[in-house]
Design an enzyme around this catalytic site. Structure first.
Site, PDB file in Angstrom:
ATOM      1  N   GLU A   1       0.816  -1.217   0.000  1.00  0.00           N
ATOM      2  CA  GLU A   1       0.000   0.000   0.000  1.00  0.00           C
ATOM      3  C   GLU A   1       0.847   1.263   0.000  1.00  0.00           C
ATOM      4  O   GLU A   1       0.483   2.271  -0.632  1.00  0.00           O
ATOM      5  CB  GLU A   1      -0.949  -0.017   1.202  1.00  0.00           C
ATOM      6  CG  GLU A   1      -2.047  -1.076   1.126  1.00  0.00           C
ATOM      7  CD  GLU A   1      -1.584  -2.465   1.521  1.00  0.00           C
ATOM      8  OE1 GLU A   1      -2.363  -3.424   1.376  1.00  0.00           O
ATOM      9  OE2 GLU A   1      -0.409  -2.596   1.995  1.00  0.00           O
TER      10      GLU A   1
ATOM     11  N   HIS B   1     -12.266  -6.018   7.259  1.00  0.00           N
ATOM     12  CA  HIS B   1     -13.069  -5.944   6.044  1.00  0.00           C
ATOM     13  C   HIS B   1     -14.331  -5.116   6.255  1.00  0.00           C
ATOM     14  O   HIS B   1     -15.169  -5.043   5.358  1.00  0.00           O
ATOM     15  CB  HIS B   1     -13.458  -7.351   5.562  1.00  0.00           C
ATOM     16  CG  HIS B   1     -12.295  -8.164   5.096  1.00  0.00           C
ATOM     17  ND1 HIS B   1     -11.481  -8.851   5.959  1.00  0.00           N
ATOM     18  CD2 HIS B   1     -11.782  -8.376   3.859  1.00  0.00           C
ATOM     19  CE1 HIS B   1     -10.523  -9.461   5.280  1.00  0.00           C
ATOM     20  NE2 HIS B   1     -10.688  -9.189   3.997  1.00  0.00           N
TER      21      HIS B   1
END
Length: 657
Positions: free
Chosen positions: A413, A484
């Site tokens: 990321e 999530h």
């Protein structure tokens, strides 16, 4: 470079004019370097000074091979000599050191000793050691993308900063993508007080990268002018010719302390301190000039006197230069956005088939990619055959726009975010969209580069704007569990210099995406993934719909209570409001924020002035969620309008009853 064959520099072969020019640059750099601590002692400035002495050879070479407005240079905080060798004047160095408004790096907005000149492609970097390595790789990608084969990116840093994970990500990416970047490690043996053996098992840190394909590694004596010059010229020429990265490991010495706040005598013994002074590159170069009769004592004295006069004049100009004004702190925080004025307030109901939120995002991105050929997107798992991300938001984009503009990134990321920062430096018209992480929960590893990018526009005094849209699939209601289903907008909105938007319906998703991509500056686009395919979020959407930043939308008119919400909970609030209305309990006004930063305070206050009651409903932590900031704003600016306390944590129906 003028030739494809590097010159073999030596004390005997290099022409006298060049030798004397180098001595002038070396002596100028050292004079400024030694003068810097005096400004702090006199309380004039230069609060941070990391001396360059001992790195003179490699820094002279870096600066001399760099070609302004062609190559790109990312110096680090010890690169004073590099920037002098690249052409920056004594005045420019002093303006930076004492933080004057005339500082070409950014008007004195950054810590001193962070030298830059963006107008020449000497880039402004932050204090996070080594993080500009990612920016260099991103810019190398831009050179390759635009087929600019007669240019390179040079990134400079100390050997201890190589311990940072993002440095490995940057070099891995440059190796994988075959980018023309020259990474220079200036190895002086210490990371502040931490010796090299505490950083890595290899005595030469460059050896950690020997397994990287497409990467050439060169070693040189960074204390020696000629070895450094020959190595840097070879590195630049090879990188341009082969269009691949090079790593230059330069062995240096640190003659002084790490910085003016460090006392190196506490961890270095007298023998070592004597040793490093004996290997002073400037003294060695001067001795060579005299020993081989390439210069006379009188010629060198003349240069030294000229430098002394040059620095004295620069000092006077520096002291006379104005300081940045206190009120200027509010300038250049965020660039002016695209105006999004095509659809005035109130024009929201359109004829036409309804499209889902995911379709609205997909079609809008495609439309913007067609409109601007300098638009790019990458991220994890976004461009694999017929798949377009794990939610298919980018489906079909690579097929239409090709692998150069739409491509997969490594599962890193920081790399995704950092190379977006770097690539966006290439040209102002470029627009970059990144899927910052597959789920917003996974964006935390990118926070180093996110924070860096938020203050680029401010730190450079408007000279560089990272024109980036960061897409993040956010929120719960999919049964995803930890990592999530989290919401991270409360953390992201604490940083000046970024916009954060969070739509609830397809039309707003399309309009805000269009405005985000067309605007200069950094925008985080939070996508409520539970609504991607939800019929309740589907709307009709004009092909060219625009939504401005900082403008909330009243989704339902009411007179008894104002609910402020956004994202997934907008639909819950609308459903609850209808239930309350049908049961004759209350008429609730639902304000959909759409834009969290900037926040539409005017619409919120006007609504609670009408209803006298406020409730904030959002996904997030109860403590320190974004709703707390909204509540604080209402308490500060609209307390007089309230007839009851602000509610933000109870079930809507029961709290009203």
């Amino acid at each position: 470079m003028k030739s494809n064959v590097p010159v073999n520099h030596s004390i005997k072969k290099t022409d006298k004019e060049t030798l004397l020019k180098w001595y002038h640059l070396l002596f100028l750099g050292r004079t400024l370097d030694e003068r810097a601590p005096n400004y702090l002692k006199q309380a004039i400035g230069w609060s941070y000074h990391a001396p360059a002495a001992g790195h003179d050879g490699i820094q002279l070479a870096i600066g001399q091979v760099f070609r302004k407005n062609k190559d790109h240079l990312f110096p680090y905080y010890r690169d004073l000599q590099t920037c002098v060798a690249a052409g920056m004047t004594a005045e420019e160095i002093i303006y930076n050191g004492i933080s004057r408004d005339a500082d070409v790096a950014g008007g004195g907005r950054h810590m001193s000793n962070h030298f830059a000149k963006p107008s020449w492609n000497i880039h402004n970097v932050s204090s996070c050691t080594g993080n500009h390595t990612l920016h260099a790789s991103g810019l190398g990608r831009a050179l390759k993308t635009y087929k600019e084969t007669d240019a390179v990116v040079i990134s400079s840093q100390g050997e201890s900063s190589v311990s940072e994970g993002y440095v490995y990500e940057a070099i891995n990416g440059a190796s994988n993508e075959e980018l023309p970047v020259v990474f220079v490690f200036q190895d002086n043996g210490y990371g502040i007080s931490v010796p090299k053996e505490d950083q890595t098992a290899n005595r030469k840190v460059a050896k950690n990268f020997e397994g990287f394909k497409n990467l050439r590694i060169l070693y040189c004596n960074g204390k020696d002018v000629f070895d450094s010059m020959n190595t840097m010229e070879e590195a630049v020429e090879w990188s341009m010719k082969e269009q691949k990265p090079v790593l230059v490991h330069a062995n240096c010495v640190r003659i002084g302390s790490h910085s003016n706040s460090d006392r190196h005598e506490l961890y270095r013994d007298k023998n070592e301190l004597s040793y490093v002074k004996e290997y002073d590159p400037l003294d060695k170069y001067r001795r060579l000039l005299l020993r081989y009769n390439r210069a006379t004592e009188e010629e060198l004295k003349e240069i030294e006197e000229k430098v002394a006069a040059e620095v004295k004049a620069a000092h006077k100009k520096g002291l006379a230069a104005p300081q940045p004004t206190p009120e200027s702190i509010h300038d250049f925080v965020t660039p002016e956005p695209y105006p999004a004025s095509k659809y005035p307030e109130g024009l929201h109901n359109f004829d036409g088939p309804k499209v889902k939120l995911i379709e609205a995002l997909n079609e809008t991105m495609k439309a913007e990619f067609r409109k601007n050929p300098d638009t790019y997107i990458w991220g994890q798992d976004i461009a694999n055959k017929d798949k377009g991300g794990i939610f298919n938001v980018s489906k079909g984009m690579q097929q239409e726009f090709g692998k150069t503009r739409v491509f997969n990134a490594p599962i890193a990321e920081d790399f995704i975010m950092g190379t977006a920062n770097g690539m966006s430096r290439y040209k102002k018209d470029m627009r970059i969209v990144v899927e910052g992480a597959e789920f917003a929960d996974y964006f935390w590893p990118a926070m180093e580069q996110f924070v860096e990018t938020t203050h680029e526009y401010w730190r450079t005094k408007g000279q560089f704007s990272p024109n980036i849209t960061v897409r993040l699939a956010s929120g719960g209601y999919i049964g995803g569990g930890l990592y999530h289903s989290q919401n991270i907008e409360a953390a992201l909105t604490t940083f000046p210099g970024v916009r954060v938007v969070y739509p609830s319906f397809a039309d707003d998703a399309a309009g805000l995406m269009r405005t985000s991509i067309r605007s200069e500056g950094l925008t985080v686009f939070m996508e409520p993934k539970a609504l991607y395919n939800s019929p309740k979020a589907a709307t009709s959407v004009p092909d060219d719909f625009e939504v401005p930043f900082g403008k909330a939308r009243i989704r339902r008119e009411g007179k008894d209570l104002t609910i402020i919400t956004y994202g997934n909970t907008t639909h819950h609030c609308l459903e609850a409001a209808e239930k309350l209305s049908k049961e004759g309990i209350a008429e609730v006004e639902v304000v959909d924020l759409r834009s969290l930063l900037p926040l539409d305070e005017e619409t919120i206050l006007a609504s609670i002035k009408k209803t006298s009651r406020a409730m904030i409903v959002h996904e997030d932590k109860v403590f320190a969620g974004f709703g707390g900031e909204v509540a604080a704003m209402i308490s500060n600016l609209g307390f007089e309008y309230l007839d009851a306390p602000i509610k933000s944590r109870f079930n809507l129906y029961t709290s009203w009853v």
